[in-house]
Design a protein around this motif. Structure first.
Motif, PDB file in Angstrom:
ATOM      1  N   PRO A  79       6.902  13.649  27.323  1.00 44.16           N
ATOM      2  CA  PRO A  79       6.560  12.907  28.656  1.00 44.16           C
ATOM      3  C   PRO A  79       6.670  11.464  29.773  1.00 44.16           C
ATOM      4  N   ARG A  80       7.546  11.218  28.639  1.00 47.76           N
ATOM      5  CA  ARG A  80       8.437   9.753  28.982  1.00 47.76           C
ATOM      6  C   ARG A  80       8.764  10.195  30.522  1.00 47.76           C
ATOM      7  N   CYS A  81       9.575  11.829  30.388  1.00 48.76           N
ATOM      8  CA  CYS A  81      10.696  11.910  31.711  1.00 48.76           C
ATOM      9  C   CYS A  81      10.548  13.333  32.702  1.00 48.76           C
ATOM     10  N   PRO A  82       9.666  12.451  33.139  1.00 48.46           N
ATOM     11  CA  PRO A  82       9.313  13.179  34.732  1.00 48.46           C
ATOM     12  C   PRO A  82      10.776  14.550  34.946  1.00 48.46           C
ATOM     13  N   ASN A  83      11.164  14.090  35.342  1.00 49.90           N
ATOM     14  CA  ASN A  83      12.882  14.483  35.444  1.00 49.90           C
ATOM     15  C   ASN A  83      12.619  15.313  37.122  1.00 49.90           C
ATOM     16  N   LYS A  84      11.870  13.791  37.881  1.00 49.87           N
ATOM     17  CA  LYS A  84      11.545  13.824  39.335  1.00 49.87           C
ATOM     18  C   LYS A  84      13.098  13.845  39.932  1.00 49.87           C
ATOM     19  N   VAL A  85      14.311  12.976  39.446  1.00 46.99           N
ATOM     20  CA  VAL A  85      15.135  12.890  38.937  1.00 46.99           C
ATOM     21  C   VAL A  85      16.270  14.220  40.449  1.00 46.99           C
ATOM     22  N   ARG A  86      16.417  14.847  39.609  1.00 46.85           N
ATOM     23  CA  ARG A  86      17.401  15.787  39.507  1.00 46.85           C
ATOM     24  C   ARG A  86      16.577  16.915  40.532  1.00 46.85           C
ATOM     25  N   TYR A  87      15.453  16.698  40.872  1.00 48.05           N
ATOM     26  CA  TYR A  87      14.415  17.765  42.204  1.00 48.05           C
ATOM     27  C   TYR A  87      14.939  17.195  43.677  1.00 48.05           C
ATOM     28  N   GLU A  88      14.732  15.476  43.141  1.00 45.49           N
ATOM     29  CA  GLU A  88      15.489  14.935  45.025  1.00 45.49           C
ATOM     30  C   GLU A  88      17.181  15.656  45.503  1.00 45.49           C
ATOM     31  N   MET A  89      17.476  15.484  43.968  1.00 48.79           N
ATOM     32  CA  MET A  89      18.495  15.898  44.118  1.00 48.79           C
ATOM     33  C   MET A  89      18.846  16.689  44.818  1.00 48.79           C
ATOM     34  N   LEU A  90      17.945  18.167  44.685  1.00 53.30           N
ATOM     35  CA  LEU A  90      18.244  19.220  44.970  1.00 53.30           C
ATOM     36  C   LEU A  90      18.301  19.669  46.290  1.00 53.30           C
ATOM     37  N   THR A  91      17.018  18.456  46.818  1.00 53.78           N
ATOM     38  CA  THR A  91      17.073  18.426  47.761  1.00 53.78           C
ATOM     39  C   THR A  91      18.336  17.859  49.025  1.00 53.78           C
ATOM     40  N   ARG A  92      18.589  17.449  48.421  1.00 51.56           N
ATOM     41  CA  ARG A  92      19.410  16.687  49.395  1.00 51.56           C
ATOM     42  C   ARG A  92      21.228  16.955  49.276  1.00 51.56           C
ATOM     43  N   LEU A  93      20.971  18.156  48.009  1.00 53.49           N
ATOM     44  CA  LEU A  93      23.062  18.528  47.817  1.00 53.49           C
ATOM     45  C   LEU A  93      22.336  20.495  48.338  1.00 53.49           C
ATOM     46  N   GLY A  94      21.796  20.709  47.751  1.00 51.22           N
ATOM     47  CA  GLY A  94      21.324  21.922  48.252  1.00 51.22           C
ATOM     48  C   GLY A  94      21.412  22.423  46.594  1.00 51.22           C
ATOM     49  N   TYR A  95      22.052  22.062  45.372  1.00 50.19           N
ATOM     50  CA  TYR A  95      22.395  22.715  44.360  1.00 50.19           C
ATOM     51  C   TYR A  95      21.789  21.882  43.272  1.00 50.19           C
ATOM     52  N   PHE A  96      21.249  22.513  42.304  1.00 47.03           N
ATOM     53  CA  PHE A  96      19.843  21.741  40.815  1.00 47.03           C
ATOM     54  C   PHE A  96      21.324  21.228  39.951  1.00 47.03           C
ATOM     55  N   VAL A  97      20.781  19.761  39.162  1.00 48.39           N
ATOM     56  CA  VAL A  97      21.846  19.532  38.290  1.00 48.39           C
ATOM     57  C   VAL A  97      21.825  19.649  36.952  1.00 48.39           C
ATOM     58  N   THR A  98      22.852  19.666  36.165  1.00 47.15           N
ATOM     59  CA  THR A  98      22.220  20.224  34.487  1.00 47.15           C
ATOM     60  C   THR A  98      22.422  19.382  33.900  1.00 47.15           C
TER      61      THR A  98
END
Length: 329
Positions: A115-134
């Motif tokens: 619960p400490r890690c909501p995982n929003k950074v990667r989704y934000e990068m998806l909207t900027r780069l068009g790809y999801f980082v692992t």
């Protein structure tokens, strides 16, 4: 030096063995071993690719078994070039529009085991780069200059970045090891469950010849054509009795190549320091780190490197240890 001694031992007693390397810094280790001991068969192993695929399937409410993906890049900065869902007619549908829409509408990311890690950074990068980082959001934020900034608590709050996550996780893991050890000593029967790690699958495939597919860190050798030939890349690999055979990828999308290169700069200079025993390259590597350069001036970077080298004490080889004069300065 400790890594070198392991390599020397392998060459002496098991030159045909495969090194399964789980140690960070993964990419630097893989790159350096390939440079100094090119005959050693090795693969760097992580669990980011398959772990993240499970998380994304969970976010979309799709069974993991129905997902097909292809990932490539470097360790902790690899991206899903394809992320698809098998349809009833056997065809596959691109899931990237679904992931972006779920994020925009607040349906993703869903809560995970931590619960400490909501995982929003990667989704934000998806909207900027068009790809999801692992790599995980809390870790990926450290490799880029965009999310963790002095005096920008608003960013930390907006993207839910837990700055103390790794110290907390280490404390919890050590406690779990103690508990697990006690439970095993008392147990009449210990049941071993299959994990998502690749090591056992590799051993099985090499030993029996039964083909397997893993994501491994290996010397590039032209597999990803937009990255340096000698860099360590993370790509799909076929494993069988012949060993670990990387899959050809070709060029990555230019925005991914550019971002990955910023971290390859750091890795390349660190490997140069190891190969030439030139400690100046350690400072050069720190200068190139995107997050470090965004926050610190040159004097601060130099002092930080000296402090880190001193803090590691005898773990640092003689040639890399800071002199007393440099620490005093």
């Amino acid at each position: 030096p400790h890594l070198w001694s392991i390599c020397e031992d392998m060459l002496e007693v098991a030159p045909e063995a495969v090194m399964l390397q789980y140690v960070n810094p993964m990419a630097i280790n893989t790159w350096a071993i390939a440079e100094k001991y090119p005959t050693i068969k090795q693969v760097g192993l992580c669990h980011s690719v398959q772990g993240t695929a499970h998380e994304l399937a969970h976010d979309l409410g799709i069974p993991y078994e129905e997902i097909r993906y292809r990932s490539a890049g470097i360790n902790h900065m690899a991206f899903y070039l394809k992320f698809e869902h098998r349809q009833p007619d056997g065809s596959y549908r691109d899931l990237y529009p679904d992931l972006v829409r779920a994020y925009r509408e607040g349906r993703a990311p869903k809560p995970t085991w931590n619960p400490r890690c909501p995982n929003k950074v990667r989704y934000e990068m998806l909207t900027r780069l068009g790809y999801f980082v692992t790599e995980s959001s809390e870790h990926f934020a450290e490799y880029t200059p965009y999310f963790i900034k002095e005096g920008r608590e608003d960013l930390i709050e907006k993207f839910g970045i837990p700055l103390d996550e790794y110290p907390k996780r280490c404390v919890e893991q050590i406690e779990r090891w103690k508990t697990t050890s006690e439970e095993y000593r008392k147990a009449n029967r210990i049941e071993v469950k299959q994990s998502k790690e690749y090591a056992s699958e590799i051993v099985n495939s090499v030993w029996t010849g039964e083909p397997g597919v893993i994501y491994g860190n290996v010397r590039n050798n032209g597999v990803i054509t937009s990255l340096p030939f000698n860099a360590a890349v993370e790509v799909p690999c076929l494993v069988d009795a012949s060993g670990i055979q990387p899959t050809y990828i070709g060029d990555l999308p230019p925005q991914l190549t550019a971002l990955i290169r910023t971290n390859i700069n750091v890795q390349e200079l660190t490997v140069a320091a190891l190969m030439t025993e030139n400690r100046e390259h350690l400072y050069h590597a720190a200068m190139m780190d995107p997050h470090t350069a965004a926050e610190l001036d040159l004097d601060q970077i130099w002092r930080l490197v000296d402090d880190l080298l001193a803090a590691h004490g005898d773990w640092i080889p003689e040639w890399a240890r800071p002199s007393k004069a440099s620490r005093a300065a």
